[in-house]
Design an enzyme around this catalytic site. Structure first.
Site, PDB file in Angstrom:
ATOM      1  N   ARG A 170      21.496 -48.612   8.438  1.00 20.14           N
ATOM      2  CA  ARG A 170      21.443 -48.334   9.875  1.00 20.14           C
ATOM      3  C   ARG A 170      20.414 -49.217  10.579  1.00 20.14           C
ATOM      4  NH1 ARG A 170      22.566 -43.194  11.993  1.00 20.14           N
ATOM      5  NH2 ARG A 170      20.556 -43.090  13.043  1.00 20.14           N
ATOM      6  N   ARG A 174      16.118 -58.662  11.137  1.00 14.59           N
ATOM      7  CA  ARG A 174      16.296 -59.845  11.989  1.00 14.59           C
ATOM      8  C   ARG A 174      15.252 -60.901  11.703  1.00 14.59           C
ATOM      9  NH1 ARG A 174      15.697 -56.283  16.586  1.00 14.59           N
ATOM     10  NH2 ARG A 174      17.771 -55.406  16.917  1.00 14.59           N
ATOM     11  N   ARG A 247      18.925 -31.520   5.612  1.00 20.39           N
ATOM     12  CA  ARG A 247      17.483 -31.623   5.817  1.00 20.39           C
ATOM     13  C   ARG A 247      17.175 -30.944   7.133  1.00 20.39           C
ATOM     14  NH1 ARG A 247      14.110 -32.111   2.017  1.00 20.39           N
ATOM     15  NH2 ARG A 247      12.546 -33.310   3.168  1.00 20.39           N
ATOM     16  N   ARG A 278       6.759 -38.814  11.751  1.00 17.18           N
ATOM     17  CA  ARG A 278       6.487 -39.607  12.958  1.00 17.18           C
ATOM     18  C   ARG A 278       5.884 -38.744  14.050  1.00 17.18           C
ATOM     19  NH1 ARG A 278      12.927 -41.025  13.989  1.00 17.18           N
ATOM     20  NH2 ARG A 278      13.602 -38.889  14.278  1.00 17.18           N
ATOM     21  N   GLU A 298       6.659 -34.657  13.580  1.00 21.02           N
ATOM     22  CA  GLU A 298       7.866 -34.215  12.875  1.00 21.02           C
ATOM     23  C   GLU A 298       7.591 -34.093  11.383  1.00 21.02           C
ATOM     24  OE1 GLU A 298      11.353 -36.550  13.739  1.00 21.02           O
ATOM     25  OE2 GLU A 298      11.027 -36.404  15.895  1.00 21.02           O
ATOM     26  N   TYR A 346      26.505 -37.886   9.545  1.00 17.29           N
ATOM     27  CA  TYR A 346      25.337 -38.384  10.260  1.00 17.29           C
ATOM     28  C   TYR A 346      25.844 -39.119  11.512  1.00 17.29           C
ATOM     29  CZ  TYR A 346      20.636 -40.597   9.874  1.00 17.29           C
ATOM     30  OH  TYR A 346      19.345 -41.015  10.042  1.00 17.29           O
ATOM     31  N   ASP A 348      25.660 -40.361  15.501  1.00 15.51           N
ATOM     32  CA  ASP A 348      24.899 -40.564  16.730  1.00 15.51           C
ATOM     33  C   ASP A 348      25.696 -40.008  17.907  1.00 15.51           C
ATOM     34  OD1 ASP A 348      22.548 -41.731  15.809  1.00 15.51           O
ATOM     35  OD2 ASP A 348      23.488 -43.700  15.636  1.00 15.51           O
TER      36      ASP A 348
HETATM   37  P1  FAD Z   1      24.495 -29.891  17.918  1.00 13.53           P
HETATM   38  O1  FAD Z   1      23.749 -30.539  19.020  1.00 13.53           O
HETATM   39  O2  FAD Z   1      23.755 -29.500  16.693  1.00 13.53           O
HETATM   40  O3  FAD Z   1      25.230 -28.614  18.518  1.00 13.53           O
HETATM   41  C1  FAD Z   1      25.781 -27.589  17.723  1.00 13.53           C
HETATM   42  C2  FAD Z   1      25.497 -26.274  18.424  1.00 13.53           C
HETATM   43  O4  FAD Z   1      26.203 -25.251  17.739  1.00 13.53           O
HETATM   44  C3  FAD Z   1      24.022 -25.875  18.399  1.00 13.53           C
HETATM   45  O5  FAD Z   1      23.556 -25.651  19.699  1.00 13.53           O
HETATM   46  C4  FAD Z   1      24.009 -24.602  17.553  1.00 13.53           C
HETATM   47  O6  FAD Z   1      23.065 -23.657  18.011  1.00 13.53           O
HETATM   48  C5  FAD Z   1      25.433 -24.086  17.740  1.00 13.53           C
HETATM   49  N1  FAD Z   1      25.872 -23.243  16.651  1.00 13.53           N
HETATM   50  C6  FAD Z   1      25.868 -23.533  15.326  1.00 13.53           C
HETATM   51  N2  FAD Z   1      26.348 -22.490  14.621  1.00 13.53           N
HETATM   52  C7  FAD Z   1      26.644 -21.517  15.516  1.00 13.53           C
HETATM   53  C8  FAD Z   1      27.144 -20.189  15.394  1.00 13.53           C
HETATM   54  N3  FAD Z   1      27.419 -19.657  14.202  1.00 13.53           N
HETATM   55  N4  FAD Z   1      27.320 -19.468  16.524  1.00 13.53           N
HETATM   56  C9  FAD Z   1      27.014 -19.982  17.739  1.00 13.53           C
HETATM   57  N5  FAD Z   1      26.534 -21.233  17.915  1.00 13.53           N
HETATM   58  C10 FAD Z   1      26.351 -21.979  16.814  1.00 13.53           C
HETATM   59  N6  FAD Z   1      21.695 -39.550  18.121  1.00 13.53           N
HETATM   60  C11 FAD Z   1      21.585 -40.674  18.877  1.00 13.53           C
HETATM   61  O7  FAD Z   1      22.602 -41.188  19.370  1.00 13.53           O
HETATM   62  N7  FAD Z   1      20.352 -41.223  19.120  1.00 13.53           N
HETATM   63  C12 FAD Z   1      19.200 -40.696  18.619  1.00 13.53           C
HETATM   64  O8  FAD Z   1      18.108 -41.227  18.868  1.00 13.53           O
HETATM   65  C13 FAD Z   1      19.299 -39.522  17.811  1.00 13.53           C
HETATM   66  N8  FAD Z   1      18.196 -38.964  17.285  1.00 13.53           N
HETATM   67  C14 FAD Z   1      18.300 -37.827  16.531  1.00 13.53           C
HETATM   68  C15 FAD Z   1      17.141 -37.261  16.018  1.00 13.53           C
HETATM   69  C16 FAD Z   1      17.211 -36.101  15.259  1.00 13.53           C
HETATM   70  C17 FAD Z   1      15.956 -35.479  14.718  1.00 13.53           C
HETATM   71  C18 FAD Z   1      18.482 -35.523  14.982  1.00 13.53           C
HETATM   72  C19 FAD Z   1      18.600 -34.291  14.141  1.00 13.53           C
HETATM   73  C20 FAD Z   1      19.632 -36.079  15.493  1.00 13.53           C
HETATM   74  C21 FAD Z   1      19.565 -37.247  16.278  1.00 13.53           C
HETATM   75  N9  FAD Z   1      20.703 -37.815  16.847  1.00 13.53           N
HETATM   76  C22 FAD Z   1      20.593 -38.969  17.596  1.00 13.53           C
HETATM   77  C23 FAD Z   1      22.046 -37.206  16.680  1.00 13.53           C
HETATM   78  C24 FAD Z   1      22.409 -36.215  17.794  1.00 13.53           C
HETATM   79  O9  FAD Z   1      21.485 -35.160  17.787  1.00 13.53           O
HETATM   80  C25 FAD Z   1      23.817 -35.699  17.551  1.00 13.53           C
HETATM   81  O10 FAD Z   1      24.737 -36.756  17.553  1.00 13.53           O
HETATM   82  C26 FAD Z   1      24.306 -34.656  18.554  1.00 13.53           C
HETATM   83  O11 FAD Z   1      23.312 -33.803  19.023  1.00 13.53           O
HETATM   84  C27 FAD Z   1      25.359 -33.846  17.860  1.00 13.53           C
HETATM   85  O12 FAD Z   1      25.930 -32.931  18.736  1.00 13.53           O
HETATM   86  P2  FAD Z   1      26.762 -31.730  18.141  1.00 13.53           P
HETATM   87  O13 FAD Z   1      27.390 -31.048  19.304  1.00 13.53           O
HETATM   88  O14 FAD Z   1      27.622 -32.199  17.038  1.00 13.53           O
HETATM   89  O15 FAD Z   1      25.691 -30.796  17.407  1.00 13.53           O
HETATM   90  N1  UDP Z   2      13.355 -45.698   7.654  1.00  9.55           N
HETATM   91  C1  UDP Z   2      12.294 -46.187   6.921  1.00  9.55           C
HETATM   92  N2  UDP Z   2      11.111 -46.446   7.541  1.00  9.55           N
HETATM   93  C2  UDP Z   2      10.939 -46.253   8.880  1.00  9.55           C
HETATM   94  C3  UDP Z   2      12.031 -45.758   9.631  1.00  9.55           C
HETATM   95  C4  UDP Z   2      13.229 -45.486   8.981  1.00  9.55           C
HETATM   96  O1  UDP Z   2      12.407 -46.363   5.729  1.00  9.55           O
HETATM   97  O2  UDP Z   2       9.834 -46.488   9.386  1.00  9.55           O
HETATM   98  C5  UDP Z   2      14.617 -45.381   6.940  1.00  9.55           C
HETATM   99  C6  UDP Z   2      14.671 -43.917   6.510  1.00  9.55           C
HETATM  100  O3  UDP Z   2      15.320 -43.862   5.252  1.00  9.55           O
HETATM  101  C7  UDP Z   2      15.527 -43.279   7.575  1.00  9.55           C
HETATM  102  C8  UDP Z   2      16.525 -44.396   7.871  1.00  9.55           C
HETATM  103  O4  UDP Z   2      15.746 -45.591   7.766  1.00  9.55           O
HETATM  104  O5  UDP Z   2      16.174 -42.119   7.113  1.00  9.55           O
HETATM  105  C9  UDP Z   2      17.173 -44.318   9.228  1.00  9.55           C
HETATM  106  O6  UDP Z   2      16.177 -44.294  10.209  1.00  9.55           O
HETATM  107  P1  UDP Z   2      16.417 -43.784  11.665  1.00  9.55           P
HETATM  108  O7  UDP Z   2      15.213 -44.075  12.474  1.00  9.55           O
HETATM  109  O8  UDP Z   2      17.730 -44.301  12.139  1.00  9.55           O
HETATM  110  O9  UDP Z   2      16.525 -42.219  11.429  1.00  9.55           O
HETATM  111  P2  UDP Z   2      16.742 -40.999  12.457  1.00  9.55           P
HETATM  112  O10 UDP Z   2      16.355 -41.480  13.830  1.00  9.55           O
HETATM  113  O11 UDP Z   2      18.195 -40.649  12.331  1.00  9.55           O
HETATM  114  O12 UDP Z   2      15.826 -39.974  11.934  1.00  9.55           O
END
Ligand code: FAD
Ligand code: UDP
Length: 364
Positions: A170, A174, A247, A278, A298, A346, A348
């Site tokens: 991911r 560069r 996780r 982070r 986090e 996984y 986005d």
């Molecule tokens: P969710 O947002 O998880 O929505 C699912 C919903 O279902 C939740 O509100 C939950 O409460 C509800 N639910 C679950 N089970 C039940 C139940 N039994 N009854 C009622 N409600 C329920 N994407 C990016 O593009 N850029 C980023 O920088 C990025 N950073 C991220 C960082 C983190 C730490 C994480 C975890 C994800 C990140 N993502 C990022 C991904 C992004 O969060 C997801 O793509 C997006 O939120 C997924 O939407 P969703 O609707 O699938 O899930």
């Molecule tokens: N990663 C790493 N070092 C860093 C940042 C990311 O090794 O400083 C690796 C790590 O395995 C991570 C993956 O790259 O799970 C993807 O990183 P990203 O920032 O995309 O993760 P997210 O935003 O989904 O937590």
């Protein structure tokens, strides 16, 4: 009573509700949380939009998806450029000429490539079988040891040699002086936060919060023609084939009485001995100048029932278990599984939108 019962007011559920309501369908959206927007929920604290479930940067190469999300908010020109801290050393991410220059005191791409090639040659790796081999083959030992190994093992709770290679693919690599974390054509943060986007998407649906599907469906078994489920697919089936692994993340959020704590939105701590992965300083996503600041540390954690599942662990064991759940889902019919947890992928945000739009198309 309703055409669709949508479980989850996150991005997948909200896009689905928006598109089907536009076609005159009646949607009931339920969520067990006390707020909408799922993991992209932002909350205003001290005038700062705090990303309550982790930093979210919107990025995509798909113009149609970029145009789609822009109908709900104006996006700023934020470019994600995280800093990595390893002991007292500071590096730019992703791995680029700034990183290599700092690490080895070199100036040119040719010098950087030669350093990496020399380190790789000593390792003798064929086709990479896991994340460790993949990372070593891409960037060599120094970058792996200082910037990848500790961070990844904290993040996933497993040795790099037991993780799938795709996770590290991911990240861009560069040989230019360019700290943009993404290669995508479009990138930004919605001015005013993400919650307003989901609010607009849900404007024509009925929404019930604090409502868990499993309780709700017992009382209301025939409430809708079809169900869209965006929770965990293994939970839906009562874990009858076994638990998928996730996780989880614990966020420690603090308001600080200072204007600028770390000078960047994202600072990764890549050493194993620092317990968090982070620190996010939320104001920098929107170039905020508020007198105080809000930071979140986090801490990555193994998921246990009752905790929030964040990241699917897409290794072989989990992927093949998921395939079996997917088969159950196909056999059952009448329920669409979507999103990060429903599809155990996984994903986005841009991919989630695209998959939700596909799901709407398929349902016609
Ligand atoms: P969710 O947002 O998880 O929505 C699912 C919903 O279902 C939740 O509100 C939950 O409460 C509800 N639910 C679950 N089970 C039940 C139940 N039994 N009854 C009622 N409600 C329920 N994407 C990016 O593009 N850029 C980023 O920088 C990025 N950073 C991220 C960082 C983190 C730490 C994480 C975890 C994800 C990140 N993502 C990022 C991904 C992004 O969060 C997801 O793509 C997006 O939120 C997924 O939407 P969703 O609707 O699938 O899930
Ligand atoms: N990663 C790493 N070092 C860093 C940042 C990311 O090794 O400083 C690796 C790590 O395995 C991570 C993956 O790259 O799970 C993807 O990183 P990203 O920032 O995309 O993760 P997210 O935003 O989904 O937590």
């Amino acid at each position: 009573m309703y055409d669709f019962l949508i479980v989850g007011a996150g991005l997948f559920g909200a896009v689905f509700a928006f598109e089907t309501a536009k076609k005159g369908k009646r949607c009931l959206v339920i969520d067990k949380r006390p707020h909408i927007a799922g993991n992209i929920y932002t909350e205003n604290i001290e005038g700062i939009n705090v990303h309550k479930y982790g930093a979210h940067i919107f990025h995509t190469s798909d113009k149609a998806i970029w145009d789609y999300i822009n109908q709900f908010a104006e996006f700023n020109n934020y470019v994600n450029s995280p800093i990595a801290v390893y002991n007292d050393e500071l590096y730019n991410l992703p791995f680029n000429m700034n990183t290599f220059s700092k690490m080895w005191g070199i100036k040119t791409p040719a010098e950087a490539k030669a350093r990496i090639a020399e380190q790789i040659a000593r390792l003798n790796i064929g086709e990479p079988k896991n994340l460790e081999e993949q990372a070593l083959k891409l960037v060599g030992m120094d970058v792996y040891e200082k910037l990848i190994k500790g961070y990844t093992e904290k993040q996933w709770g497993r040795p790099c040699s037991e993780l799938p290679a795709f996770i590290i693919k991911r990240l861009p690599l560069r040989f230019r002086y360019d700290n943009n974390y993404f290669n995508d054509r479009y990138q930004g943060i919605p001015i005013g936060g993400y919650t307003q986007i989901v609010e607009k998407m849900l404007a024509n649906a009925e929404v019930k919060l604090n409502t868990d599907y499993f309780e709700f469906v017992k009382q209301n078994p025939n409430i809708a023609e079809k169900t869209v489920f965006t929770g965990a697919i293994d939970e839906f089936f009562g874990y009858k084939l076994g638990e998928l692994e996730y996780r989880s993340v614990r966020f420690e959020t603090e308001v600080l009485d200072e204007e600028n704590y770390q000078g960047n939105a994202v600072v990764n701590y890549t050493h194993r001995d620092v317990p968090f992965t982070r620190i996010i300083e939320h104001k920098h996503f929107e170039f905020g100048e508020q007198p105080r600041t809000v930071i979140s540390r986090e801490y990555s954690a193994e998921w246990k029932p009752g905790a929030e599942p964040y990241y699917p662990v897409n290794d072989d064991r989990n992927n093949s278990l998921y395939k079996q759940y997917e088969k159950l889902a196909d056999e059952r019919g009448n329920v669409v599984f979507g999103g990060r947890l429903g599809m155990y992928r996984y994903l986005d945000m841009d991919k989630v939108i695209s998959l939700a739009l596909d799901a709407v198309r398929q349902i016609q």
